[in-house]
Design an enzyme around this catalytic site. Structure first.
Site, PDB file in Angstrom:
ATOM      1  N   TYR A 163     102.527  27.598  -3.259  1.00 38.13           N
ATOM      2  CA  TYR A 163     101.524  26.839  -4.112  1.00 38.13           C
ATOM      3  C   TYR A 163     100.599  26.727  -3.913  1.00 38.13           C
ATOM      4  CZ  TYR A 163      99.692  21.667  -5.629  1.00 38.13           C
ATOM      5  OH  TYR A 163      99.238  20.664  -6.374  1.00 38.13           O
ATOM      6  N   LYS A 167      97.169  27.616  -6.292  1.00 36.67           N
ATOM      7  CA  LYS A 167      96.079  26.757  -7.072  1.00 36.67           C
ATOM      8  C   LYS A 167      95.029  27.303  -6.712  1.00 36.67           C
ATOM      9  CE  LYS A 167      98.254  23.009  -8.629  1.00 36.67           C
ATOM     10  NZ  LYS A 167      97.889  22.322  -9.784  1.00 36.67           N
TER      11      LYS A 167
END
Length: 245
Positions: A163, A167
């Site tokens: 994750y 990002k």
């Protein structure tokens, strides 16, 4: 009336952001991967008296879905004033840098990065027709390379391979996008909603969806003097919001 498209808006932060922008006079195209869930979310908002909302089937990981949504919205309006790239997945846990598979990486990047690229490129023509277009890419302070390399940061031990890396890549895309649009009226920023208690993190967060929605909405509604090409995390920096990359 200004119009905004919000991806992944049928629940949690996306839903609350929809509510707040509706309250502030926007027409909201509520993007949802599952149209039935999107319609239910839109009906809930209408029951609150917030009627300027329409659910749109939009799976950011599927090019055909994105193009179909662009065609549909393009039949309803010639101008889009704001785009909030909110849809995202966490990839599940644990996320070991040594054990996570390439397929796991691909799945997360498909939504969190490539999905943003798909949607932004598909709708940029409608956004360019707005006198003051805004793009907000929903990011996370957990993607800051500077913070994650600082042992004194309170979340230093909260490492995850999938994750945060997706990002961090999104943040770089935000910089590039803002640069390409630097001589226009666009404002393009990566905004962290904070560590919010939602289904996304098993409700382990400490913030509320109301706080998160307010942080995102703020950068949709910024004026000409507002920032562009910045990484904003007000939970980290309560004064300016600007956060190290």
């Amino acid at each position: 009336m200004k119009k905004v498209l919000i991806t992944g808006a049928n629940k949690s932060i996306g839903f609350e952001t929809s509510r707040q922008l509706l309250q502030n006079g926007y027409f909201v195209y509520l993007g949802a991967r599952d149209l039935e869930k999107g319609t239910a979310a839109a009906e809930k908002l209408k029951a609150e008296g917030l009627t300027n909302v329409e659910a749109i089937q939009l799976d950011v990981s599927n090019s055909e879905s994105v193009l179909a949504a662009r065609k549909l919205i393009g039949e309803k309006t010639e101008v889009l004033d704001a785009l909030i790239n909110n849809a995202g997945i966490n990839g599940g846990f644990p996320q070991s840098a040594l054990e996570a598979s390439i397929d796991q990486f691909k799945q997360v990047f498909e939504t969190n990065l490539y999905g943003v690229v798909r949607v932004t490129q598909a709708f940029i023509d409608l956004l360019k027709k707005s006198p003051a277009p805004r793009i907000v890419n929903v990011s996370s302070s957990g993607s800051s390379l500077t913070l994650h390399s600082d042992p004194s940061w309170k979340y230093y031990t909260h490492k995850a391979a999938l994750y945060p890396s997706s990002k961090a890549a999104l943040n770089m895309y935000t910089i590039d996008l803002a640069y390409e649009l630097r001589d226009t009226q666009f404002k393009v920023n990566a905004v962290c909603p904070g560590f919010v208690a939602t289904d996304f993190n098993g409700h382990r967060g400490t913030g509320t969806v109301q706080e998160a929605g307010s942080r995102i909405s703020k950068y949709v509604e910024i004026g000409e003097e507002g920032p562009t090409g910045k990484f904003i995390a007000e939970e980290y920096n309560s004064e300016t919001g600007e956060t190290p990359w």
